[in-house]
Design a protein around this motif. Structure first.
Motif, PDB file in Angstrom:
ATOM      1  N   LEU A 198       0.873  -1.261   0.461  1.00 25.26           N
ATOM      2  CA  LEU A 198      -0.453   0.116   0.180  1.00 25.26           C
ATOM      3  C   LEU A 198       0.742   1.132   0.443  1.00 25.26           C
ATOM      4  CD1 LEU A 198      -2.789  -0.757   3.054  1.00 25.26           C
ATOM      5  CD2 LEU A 198      -3.699  -0.346   0.116  1.00 25.26           C
ATOM      6  N   GLY A 199       1.649   1.240   0.722  1.00 26.64           N
ATOM      7  CA  GLY A 199       2.349   2.568   0.318  1.00 26.64           C
ATOM      8  C   GLY A 199       3.365   3.260  -0.501  1.00 26.64           C
ATOM      9  N   GLN A 200       4.600   1.960  -1.163  1.00 25.89           N
ATOM     10  CA  GLN A 200       4.864   1.881  -2.636  1.00 25.89           C
ATOM     11  C   GLN A 200       3.353   2.219  -3.399  1.00 25.89           C
ATOM     12  OE1 GLN A 200       5.538  -2.280  -3.718  1.00 25.89           O
ATOM     13  NE2 GLN A 200       7.684  -1.525  -2.417  1.00 25.89           N
ATOM     14  N   ALA A 201       2.239   2.119  -4.098  1.00 22.82           N
ATOM     15  CA  ALA A 201       0.900   2.100  -3.923  1.00 22.82           C
ATOM     16  C   ALA A 201       1.024   4.206  -4.119  1.00 22.82           C
ATOM     17  CB  ALA A 201      -0.251   1.416  -4.043  1.00 22.82           C
ATOM     18  N   THR A 202       1.057   4.291  -3.118  1.00 26.94           N
ATOM     19  CA  THR A 202       0.335   5.645  -2.504  1.00 26.94           C
ATOM     20  C   THR A 202       1.748   6.611  -3.488  1.00 26.94           C
ATOM     21  OG1 THR A 202       1.518   5.577  -0.357  1.00 26.94           O
ATOM     22  CG2 THR A 202      -1.749   5.103  -0.918  1.00 26.94           C
ATOM     23  N   GLN A 203       2.685   6.305  -3.381  1.00 28.76           N
ATOM     24  CA  GLN A 203       4.448   7.177  -3.936  1.00 28.76           C
ATOM     25  C   GLN A 203       3.883   8.145  -5.539  1.00 28.76           C
ATOM     26  OE1 GLN A 203       6.686   7.683  -2.243  1.00 28.76           O
ATOM     27  NE2 GLN A 203       5.297   6.322  -1.161  1.00 28.76           N
ATOM     28  N   ASP A 204       2.578   6.785  -6.499  1.00 28.94           N
ATOM     29  CA  ASP A 204       2.672   7.312  -6.730  1.00 28.94           C
ATOM     30  C   ASP A 204       1.289   8.840  -7.228  1.00 28.94           C
ATOM     31  OD1 ASP A 204       3.828   5.084  -8.462  1.00 28.94           O
ATOM     32  OD2 ASP A 204       1.692   3.667  -8.878  1.00 28.94           O
ATOM     33  N   LYS A 205       1.790   9.234  -8.536  1.00 28.33           N
ATOM     34  CA  LYS A 205       1.311  10.901  -7.846  1.00 28.33           C
ATOM     35  C   LYS A 205      -0.766  10.339  -8.450  1.00 28.33           C
ATOM     36  CE  LYS A 205       0.443  15.375  -9.633  1.00 28.33           C
ATOM     37  NZ  LYS A 205       0.741  16.718 -10.350  1.00 28.33           N
ATOM     38  N   GLY A 206      -1.512  10.772  -7.758  1.00 29.91           N
ATOM     39  CA  GLY A 206      -3.360  10.849  -7.589  1.00 29.91           C
ATOM     40  C   GLY A 206      -3.667   9.254  -7.182  1.00 29.91           C
ATOM     41  N   VAL A 207      -2.867   8.862  -6.286  1.00 33.79           N
ATOM     42  CA  VAL A 207      -3.328   7.429  -5.692  1.00 33.79           C
ATOM     43  C   VAL A 207      -3.396   7.274  -4.960  1.00 33.79           C
ATOM     44  CG1 VAL A 207      -2.474   5.075  -5.704  1.00 33.79           C
ATOM     45  CG2 VAL A 207      -1.956   6.224  -7.938  1.00 33.79           C
ATOM     46  N   THR A 208      -4.785   7.671  -3.868  1.00 37.10           N
ATOM     47  CA  THR A 208      -4.466   7.481  -2.628  1.00 37.10           C
ATOM     48  C   THR A 208      -5.432   5.949  -1.825  1.00 37.10           C
ATOM     49  OG1 THR A 208      -5.663   8.693  -0.686  1.00 37.10           O
ATOM     50  CG2 THR A 208      -6.699   8.518  -2.514  1.00 37.10           C
ATOM     51  N   ILE A 209      -5.536   5.800  -0.902  1.00 36.44           N
ATOM     52  CA  ILE A 209      -6.488   4.814  -0.249  1.00 36.44           C
ATOM     53  C   ILE A 209      -7.560   5.299   0.404  1.00 36.44           C
ATOM     54  CG2 ILE A 209      -6.260   2.610   1.456  1.00 36.44           C
ATOM     55  CD1 ILE A 209      -3.328   3.295   1.339  1.00 36.44           C
ATOM     56  N   VAL A 210      -9.001   4.683  -0.058  1.00 35.38           N
ATOM     57  CA  VAL A 210      -9.804   5.237   0.590  1.00 35.38           C
ATOM     58  C   VAL A 210     -10.798   3.968   1.305  1.00 35.38           C
ATOM     59  CG1 VAL A 210     -10.530   6.989  -0.512  1.00 35.38           C
ATOM     60  CG2 VAL A 210     -11.147   4.393  -1.439  1.00 35.38           C
ATOM     61  N   PRO A 211     -11.887   4.566   2.370  1.00 33.42           N
ATOM     62  CA  PRO A 211     -12.321   3.063   2.563  1.00 33.42           C
ATOM     63  C   PRO A 211     -13.845   3.122   2.524  1.00 33.42           C
ATOM     64  CG  PRO A 211     -12.516   5.165   4.301  1.00 33.42           C
ATOM     65  CD  PRO A 211     -11.606   5.396   3.269  1.00 33.42           C
ATOM     66  N   LEU A 212     -14.423   1.723   1.815  1.00 36.87           N
ATOM     67  CA  LEU A 212     -14.678   1.347   0.914  1.00 36.87           C
ATOM     68  C   LEU A 212     -16.100   0.982   1.957  1.00 36.87           C
ATOM     69  CD1 LEU A 212     -13.272  -0.077  -2.005  1.00 36.87           C
ATOM     70  CD2 LEU A 212     -14.329   1.949  -1.607  1.00 36.87           C
ATOM     71  N   LYS A 213     -16.085   0.448   2.290  1.00 40.12           N
ATOM     72  CA  LYS A 213     -16.922  -0.493   3.478  1.00 40.12           C
ATOM     73  C   LYS A 213     -16.532  -0.331   4.835  1.00 40.12           C
ATOM     74  CE  LYS A 213     -19.321  -2.852  -0.535  1.00 40.12           C
ATOM     75  NZ  LYS A 213     -20.280  -4.874  -1.109  1.00 40.12           N
ATOM     76  N   VAL A 214     -18.072  -0.565   6.127  1.00 39.99           N
ATOM     77  CA  VAL A 214     -17.432  -0.896   7.035  1.00 39.99           C
ATOM     78  C   VAL A 214     -18.365  -2.162   7.500  1.00 39.99           C
ATOM     79  CG1 VAL A 214     -17.338  -0.561   9.662  1.00 39.99           C
ATOM     80  CG2 VAL A 214     -16.432   0.861   8.009  1.00 39.99           C
ATOM     81  N   TYR A 215     -17.974  -3.567   7.572  1.00 37.51           N
ATOM     82  CA  TYR A 215     -19.163  -4.513   8.256  1.00 37.51           C
ATOM     83  C   TYR A 215     -18.614  -4.470   9.246  1.00 37.51           C
ATOM     84  CZ  TYR A 215     -15.640  -7.149   5.302  1.00 37.51           C
ATOM     85  OH  TYR A 215     -14.664  -7.284   4.425  1.00 37.51           O
ATOM     86  N   LEU A 216     -19.377  -6.130   9.333  1.00 39.27           N
ATOM     87  CA  LEU A 216     -19.009  -7.442  10.745  1.00 39.27           C
ATOM     88  C   LEU A 216     -18.885  -9.042  10.184  1.00 39.27           C
ATOM     89  CD1 LEU A 216     -21.895  -6.524  13.868  1.00 39.27           C
ATOM     90  CD2 LEU A 216     -19.212  -5.193  13.698  1.00 39.27           C
ATOM     91  N   LYS A 217     -17.601  -9.262  10.361  1.00 39.17           N
ATOM     92  CA  LYS A 217     -18.023 -10.492  10.140  1.00 39.17           C
ATOM     93  C   LYS A 217     -17.400 -11.314  11.517  1.00 39.17           C
ATOM     94  CE  LYS A 217     -14.482 -13.299   6.478  1.00 39.17           C
ATOM     95  NZ  LYS A 217     -13.694 -12.374   5.966  1.00 39.17           N
ATOM     96  N   SER A 218     -17.640 -12.313  11.989  1.00 42.66           N
ATOM     97  CA  SER A 218     -17.917 -13.066  12.971  1.00 42.66           C
ATOM     98  C   SER A 218     -17.855 -12.542  13.569  1.00 42.66           C
ATOM     99  CB  SER A 218     -16.082 -13.821  12.883  1.00 42.66           C
ATOM    100  OG  SER A 218     -16.713 -14.438  12.008  1.00 42.66           O
ATOM    101  N   GLY A 219     -18.268 -10.738  14.164  1.00 42.40           N
ATOM    102  CA  GLY A 219     -18.300 -10.866  15.474  1.00 42.40           C
ATOM    103  C   GLY A 219     -17.314  -9.003  15.442  1.00 42.40           C
ATOM    104  N   PHE A 220     -16.530  -8.678  14.793  1.00 41.44           N
ATOM    105  CA  PHE A 220     -15.391  -8.416  14.373  1.00 41.44           C
ATOM    106  C   PHE A 220     -15.745  -6.956  13.282  1.00 41.44           C
ATOM    107  CE2 PHE A 220     -13.636 -12.212  16.027  1.00 41.44           C
ATOM    108  CZ  PHE A 220     -13.105 -11.385  17.714  1.00 41.44           C
ATOM    109  N   ALA A 221     -15.092  -5.791  13.480  1.00 39.67           N
ATOM    110  CA  ALA A 221     -15.554  -4.872  12.591  1.00 39.67           C
ATOM    111  C   ALA A 221     -14.878  -4.839  11.038  1.00 39.67           C
ATOM    112  CB  ALA A 221     -15.777  -3.872  13.343  1.00 39.67           C
ATOM    113  N   LYS A 222     -14.605  -4.897  10.089  1.00 43.88           N
ATOM    114  CA  LYS A 222     -13.952  -5.334   9.443  1.00 43.88           C
ATOM    115  C   LYS A 222     -13.876  -4.186   8.427  1.00 43.88           C
ATOM    116  CE  LYS A 222     -12.232  -9.174  10.657  1.00 43.88           C
ATOM    117  NZ  LYS A 222     -10.910  -9.788  10.838  1.00 43.88           N
ATOM    118  N   VAL A 223     -12.610  -3.202   7.665  1.00 44.53           N
ATOM    119  CA  VAL A 223     -13.372  -2.252   6.590  1.00 44.53           C
ATOM    120  C   VAL A 223     -12.727  -2.746   5.681  1.00 44.53           C
ATOM    121  CG1 VAL A 223     -10.978  -1.260   7.421  1.00 44.53           C
ATOM    122  CG2 VAL A 223     -12.523  -0.040   6.167  1.00 44.53           C
ATOM    123  N   LEU A 224     -13.123  -2.783   4.046  1.00 43.77           N
ATOM    124  CA  LEU A 224     -12.897  -2.815   3.431  1.00 43.77           C
ATOM    125  C   LEU A 224     -12.138  -1.984   2.667  1.00 43.77           C
ATOM    126  CD1 LEU A 224     -12.768  -4.792   0.606  1.00 43.77           C
ATOM    127  CD2 LEU A 224     -14.661  -4.100  -0.373  1.00 43.77           C
TER     128      LEU A 224
END
Length: 157
Positions: free
Chosen positions: A99-125
């Motif tokens: 992920l760190g290498q991917a964000t080095q490119d111009k115009g590339v960012t990391i965004v949260p798409l979804k938050v959901y529960l999986k087996s009782g734990f909160a996960k983020v996509l």
């Protein structure tokens, strides 16, 4: 006894960032756990979370979710959390490096798409995203409208 596969139902979906798919083209997605306090997970289960302005930063070999608003829990009293605090994401080192290498490119960012529960734990996509230009957004809308009309015509036959 066979193991049951966990399917992500809409019951488990706590929040979704629809604007992200409109503003960005998603190149790659990752599932990550979130380090939360007790009142935060209770607010998430009440679906009191907003991903709209959120993004992910890589700092010191760790991933943090920034600008994600989780409302204070109504019965939390003095133990309530700061709604906009930075939350650590649980990912493998190899994924964080990627992920760190991917964000080095111009115009590339990391965004949260979804938050959901999986087996009782909160996960983020989270998605590695490249910003769309205005004409790309119009093209996407045009293509989606054409697809709808084709489906509508095919439904008659």
């Amino acid at each position: 006894m066979a193991k049951r596969k966990h399917k992500q139902n809409n019951d488990n979906l706590m929040a979704q960032n629809k604007k992200a798919r409109h503003d960005y083209s998603i190149l790659e997605t990752y599932e990550a756990g979130i380090v939360l306090t007790g009142t935060e997970i209770k607010s998430i289960r009440d679906r009191r979370i907003n991903l709209k302005d959120g993004f992910v930063q890589i700092r010191n070999g760790e991933a943090y979710m920034v600008n994600v608003h989780i409302s204070e829990y109504a019965q939390g009293n003095q133990f309530n959390h700061d709604p906009l605090r930075n939350r650590k994401l649980l990912l493998h080192k190899k994924e964080i490096r990627k992920l760190g290498q991917a964000t080095q490119d111009k115009g590339v960012t990391i965004v949260p798409l979804k938050v959901y529960l999986k087996s009782g734990f909160a996960k983020v996509l989270i998605g590695v995203a490249k910003g769309k230009r205005e004409y790309d957004k119009r093209e996407t809308i045009k293509r989606r409208d054409e697809q709808r009309t084709i489906e509508r015509v095919m439904k008659r036959f």
